[in-house]
Design a protein around this motif. Structure first.
Motif, short mmCIF file in Angstrom:
data_model
loop_
_atom_site.label_atom_id
_atom_site.label_comp_id
_atom_site.label_asym_id
_atom_site.label_seq_id
_atom_site.Cartn_x
_atom_site.Cartn_y
_atom_site.Cartn_z
N VAL A 212 8.26 10.30 -69.33
CA VAL A 212 9.08 11.84 -69.59
C VAL A 212 7.83 12.39 -70.64
CG1 VAL A 212 10.81 13.45 -70.35
CG2 VAL A 212 11.59 11.22 -69.51
N LEU A 213 7.05 13.35 -70.68
CA LEU A 213 6.40 14.67 -71.09
C LEU A 213 7.58 15.82 -70.75
CD1 LEU A 213 3.97 14.96 -73.13
CD2 LEU A 213 2.62 15.13 -70.30
N ILE A 214 7.54 15.90 -72.81
CA ILE A 214 8.28 16.97 -72.53
C ILE A 214 6.75 17.62 -73.67
CG2 ILE A 214 9.88 17.96 -74.85
CD1 ILE A 214 11.38 15.67 -74.81
N ILE A 215 6.69 19.38 -72.95
CA ILE A 215 5.88 19.98 -73.39
C ILE A 215 6.39 21.77 -74.14
CG2 ILE A 215 3.82 21.78 -72.52
CD1 ILE A 215 3.15 19.31 -70.27
N ASP A 216 5.87 21.45 -75.52
CA ASP A 216 6.64 23.22 -76.03
C ASP A 216 6.55 23.68 -77.09
OD1 ASP A 216 9.52 23.97 -76.95
OD2 ASP A 216 8.42 23.58 -78.89
N SER A 217 5.50 24.72 -77.13
CA SER A 217 4.24 25.78 -77.63
C SER A 217 5.84 25.98 -78.55
CB SER A 217 5.08 26.80 -76.81
OG SER A 217 5.34 28.02 -76.69
N GLY A 218 6.98 25.83 -79.61
CA GLY A 218 6.87 26.21 -80.61
C GLY A 218 8.10 26.77 -81.14
N ASP B 140 2.14 22.13 -77.50
CA ASP B 140 1.24 22.35 -76.28
C ASP B 140 1.85 23.51 -75.70
OD1 ASP B 140 -1.16 23.16 -75.33
OD2 ASP B 140 -1.90 21.51 -74.72
N HIS B 141 0.95 24.45 -75.36
CA HIS B 141 1.73 25.72 -74.33
C HIS B 141 0.91 25.42 -72.89
CE1 HIS B 141 3.11 29.68 -73.16
NE2 HIS B 141 1.68 30.16 -72.98
N ALA B 142 2.35 25.71 -71.63
CA ALA B 142 2.39 25.38 -70.55
C ALA B 142 1.50 26.46 -69.60
CB ALA B 142 3.13 24.34 -69.97
N SER C 217 -4.37 23.72 -73.75
CA SER C 217 -5.39 23.04 -74.18
C SER C 217 -6.65 22.51 -73.87
CB SER C 217 -5.06 22.18 -75.13
OG SER C 217 -4.25 21.47 -74.46
N GLY C 218 -6.21 23.36 -72.02
CA GLY C 218 -7.28 22.82 -71.08
C GLY C 218 -6.15 21.33 -70.32
N ARG C 219 -6.22 20.34 -70.80
CA ARG C 219 -5.76 19.80 -69.42
C ARG C 219 -4.39 19.63 -68.92
NH1 ARG C 219 -3.31 16.30 -75.97
NH2 ARG C 219 -2.91 18.31 -76.30
N GLU C 220 -4.37 18.06 -68.47
CA GLU C 220 -3.78 18.42 -67.46
C GLU C 220 -2.59 17.16 -67.08
OE1 GLU C 220 -4.09 20.40 -62.64
OE2 GLU C 220 -4.70 17.67 -62.19
N TYR C 221 -1.45 17.52 -66.73
CA TYR C 221 -0.63 16.72 -66.50
C TYR C 221 0.40 16.34 -65.13
CZ TYR C 221 -1.34 15.96 -71.32
OH TYR C 221 -2.14 16.14 -72.95
N LYS C 222 0.73 15.20 -65.10
CA LYS C 222 1.34 15.66 -63.30
C LYS C 222 2.48 14.55 -63.46
CE LYS C 222 -3.15 15.43 -60.39
NZ LYS C 222 -3.85 14.39 -59.75
#
Length: 302
Positions: free
Chosen positions: A32-38, A81-83, A99-104
């Protein structure tokens, strides 16, 4: 920190619903990857209530403790980070960050909440979540027996007044224009000594978010200890709509009883799917989402 680019599940939003979903998935060894901008929507709220074992706790304390516990599960990663974008792939969903990264991932869980749209009233935003509040169940007890305003009109104002009436007999409805109540509603409001002021609010005078009085556009004033406000909102993230997820007439992400959106492999829960804005409700939704997502992955792989 994210160590790779491919996961079983990506969760957008690392607050209560997102962390709860991540825990359920982590306990099933899902990556699991959680992406959060706070930027949680309750960041100004001093205390969380109506949540057993955490009643009266600061929201950020609950969230930080939850995050620490969730990240004890080695298959769960957290990315600050911010999606900013998303797209369907042959095998699921791809998410691009600021930040320009891509996750799948095979599945996407959206627990990004909503963004309240503050009215152009001086002092309103500073009081929001502190003494200008939205929910009797979350905040009402703390303002029991105190001078209470309800900034709304029509059915919404009448509904809040009926609930708050059990907590205080000092209620004034601020309609900011001509009152919109039918005869039966007017009769009930009068029976319960609930006043109506139709003047528009210009300013909320406060001390560190604690309201003292309201100033109307005609210069008159009225003192309050708390004001309930029904204000508009938008989705905090536009990714669900960009992926094709339908919204309800009220602007919430449309989900079924299993928190599935109208797009395959995309789930949503918490404040972005219903008006029950509470930590306990978000945690419950996330727990169910984790179980449902894990079940789908199991059925697809078994």
């Amino acid at each position: 920190m994210a160590d790779n680019k491919d996961y079983d599940v990506i969760i957008l939003g690392g607050s209560y619903a997102g962390l709860s979903a991540a825990m359920a998935l982590g306990r099933s060894l899902r990556s699991v990857l959680i992406i959060d901008s706070g930027l949680p929507c309750n960041r100004q709220t001093p205390y969380s209530h109506n949540f057993i074992t955490h009643d009266g706790e600061k929201p950020n304390v609950i969230a930080e403790k939850a995050k620490t516990q969730v990240l004890n599960y080695e298959t769960v990663k957290f990315l600050d980070d911010h999606a900013v974008g998303g797209r369907k792939t042959d095998n699921g969903i791809a998410i691009v960050t600021q930040s320009g990264r891509e996750y799948k991932a095979k599945k996407l869980v959206v627990t990004t909440g909503i963004k309240d749209l503050m009215p152009d009233i001086k002092g309103f935003a500073a009081c929001w979540g502190i003494s200008v509040i939205h929910c009797p169940y979350c905040h009402g007890y703390e303002f029991r027996n105190q001078k209470t305003g309800i900034m709304a009109n029509g059915e919404r104002a009448f509904h809040i007044a009926s609930l708050v009436n059990n907590l205080t007999d000092k209620i004034t409805i601020l309609t900011s224009g001509k009152a919109d109540f039918n005869e039966e509603q007017i009769s009930k409001l009068q029976k319960n000594n609930i006043k109506i002021i139709e003047k528009e609010v210009a300013e909320m005078v406060h001390e560190h978010g604690h309201i003292k009085h309201v100033i109307f556009k005609d210069g008159s004033e009225h003192s309050f200890d708390a004001v309930y406000a029904a204000i508009p909102f938008i989705q905090h993230s536009d990714i669900p709509v960009a992926l094709g997820c339908e919204l309800t007439e009220q602007g919430y992400i449309k989900v079924d009883m299993l928190y599935k959106t109208t797009i395959a492999d995309v789930f949503a829960g918490g404040d972005n799917t219903n008006p029950m804005r509470s930590v306990s409700n978000a945690v419950a939704a996330g727990n169910m989402i984790g179980a449902v997502v894990n079940s789908e992955i199991t059925q697809e792989r078994f």
